[in-house]
Design an enzyme around this catalytic site. Structure first.
Site, PDB file in Angstrom:
ATOM      1  N   GLU A   1      23.767 104.346  34.212  1.00  0.00           N
ATOM      2  CA  GLU A   1      23.562 104.853  35.566  1.00  0.00           C
ATOM      3  C   GLU A   1      23.633 103.692  36.541  1.00  0.00           C
ATOM      4  O   GLU A   1      22.655 102.958  36.716  1.00  0.00           O
ATOM      5  CB  GLU A   1      22.223 105.590  35.679  1.00  0.00           C
ATOM      6  CG  GLU A   1      21.067 104.977  34.911  1.00  0.00           C
ATOM      7  CD  GLU A   1      19.727 105.508  35.382  1.00  0.00           C
ATOM      8  OE1 GLU A   1      19.682 106.614  35.920  1.00  0.00           O
ATOM      9  OE2 GLU A   1      18.734 104.785  35.235  1.00  0.00           O
TER      10      GLU A   1
ATOM     11  N   HIS B   1      14.589 105.224  33.008  1.00  0.00           N
ATOM     12  CA  HIS B   1      15.407 105.604  34.160  1.00  0.00           C
ATOM     13  C   HIS B   1      15.245 104.566  35.264  1.00  0.00           C
ATOM     14  O   HIS B   1      14.180 103.959  35.420  1.00  0.00           O
ATOM     15  CB  HIS B   1      14.999 106.990  34.668  1.00  0.00           C
ATOM     16  CG  HIS B   1      15.946 107.566  35.664  1.00  0.00           C
ATOM     17  ND1 HIS B   1      15.919 107.211  37.001  1.00  0.00           N
ATOM     18  CD2 HIS B   1      16.962 108.459  35.528  1.00  0.00           C
ATOM     19  CE1 HIS B   1      16.872 107.874  37.637  1.00  0.00           C
ATOM     20  NE2 HIS B   1      17.522 108.642  36.773  1.00  0.00           N
TER      21      HIS B   1
END
Length: 250
Positions: A167, A95
């Site tokens: 993302e 992430h």
């Protein structure tokens, strides 16, 4: 046909009691939903209790991180065996917050991805560019490097089982969102690079969008051919808003 996946990344939120209350509400709200795969990724400290609450439901459990070694003197880390023992079938890897705050490299992401796959845990491997990188028109070179290095040396079967999440870092928690066309452009590019690496597996791999997904934009995002779901942050913290995402209509 790729089944859509809506994954809630709770990040560093929710105590045990808050987590249990949330999944009780969510469980009731999404009963009978079968056209979308539902996933919650709580903090490590509440995985066990959440798993007990969702057993027998259509909600899957994931972790937010793992370590690439099986066991040993790695203070503060958690292994695939520990994650599996709590009922997790998914894990988020790489992430942007892990990359930004904890210095995770593509090589570390690759090691974690392989560790997850070896333990029959599906990795959700995150890639994405910063605002500066987008403004400097290097989005595609950044994404290609992250995909090629972070997802290197998998078998074709492993490649098809992996989930990728795009993302855009500039859209995480900022309220800014890539337009559906911007997101589709990058998702299509990721699938093209993946096809160069793993041939037909590229058509099977699910690519999620993660950047301020909310009930107001989810339908338009999900209309795009290469967007297969969402990796959802803030909007996954309330059962009502996450349910709306799960029940999006194209």
């Amino acid at each position: 046909m790729r089944k859509p996946l809506m994954a809630g990344n709770w990040k560093m939120n929710k105590t045990v009691s808050e987590a249990v209350s949330f999944v009780k509400a969510l469980k009731g709200a999404v009963t009978g939903v079968s056209n979308v795969e539902i996933l919650v990724c709580p903090a490590f400290t509440v995985l066990y209790e959440v798993n007990n609450e969702i057993k027998g439901s259509n909600i899957n459990l994931g972790a937010q991180n793992l370590f690439g070694e099986a066991k040993g003197a790695f203070t503060g880390e958690i292994s695939t065996a520990m994650i599996r023992d709590t009922g997790c079938s998914y894990v988020i890897v790489g992430h942007s917050e892990r990359r930004q705050y904890f210095g995770e490299t593509d090589e570390a992401v690759n090691k974690k991805t392989k560790a997850a796959l070896a333990a029959d845990i599906t990795p959700i491997v995150c890639v994405g560019e910063t605002l500066k990188e987008r403004e400097n028109n290097v989005t595609f070179s950044v994404i290609e490097k992250q995909v090629r290095n972070g997802l290197a040396d998998l078998t074709l079967q492993q490649a098809s089982l992996t989930v990728i999440a795009y993302e855009p870092v500039w859209a995480i928690g900022t309220g800014k969102t890539a337009t559906p066309d911007q997101a589709q452009e990058v998702h299509s590019f990721i699938r093209k690079i993946y096809a160069q690496m793993y041939e037909e597996s590229a058509e099977k791999v699910r690519i999620l969008y993660g950047g301020s997904v909310n009930p107001g934009n989810v339908s338009d995002l999900m209309k795009k051919s290469d967007i297969d779901g969402g990796l959802v942050g803030g909007a996954s913290l309330e059962a009502e808003s996450f349910t709306k995402l799960v029940k999006y209509s194209k």
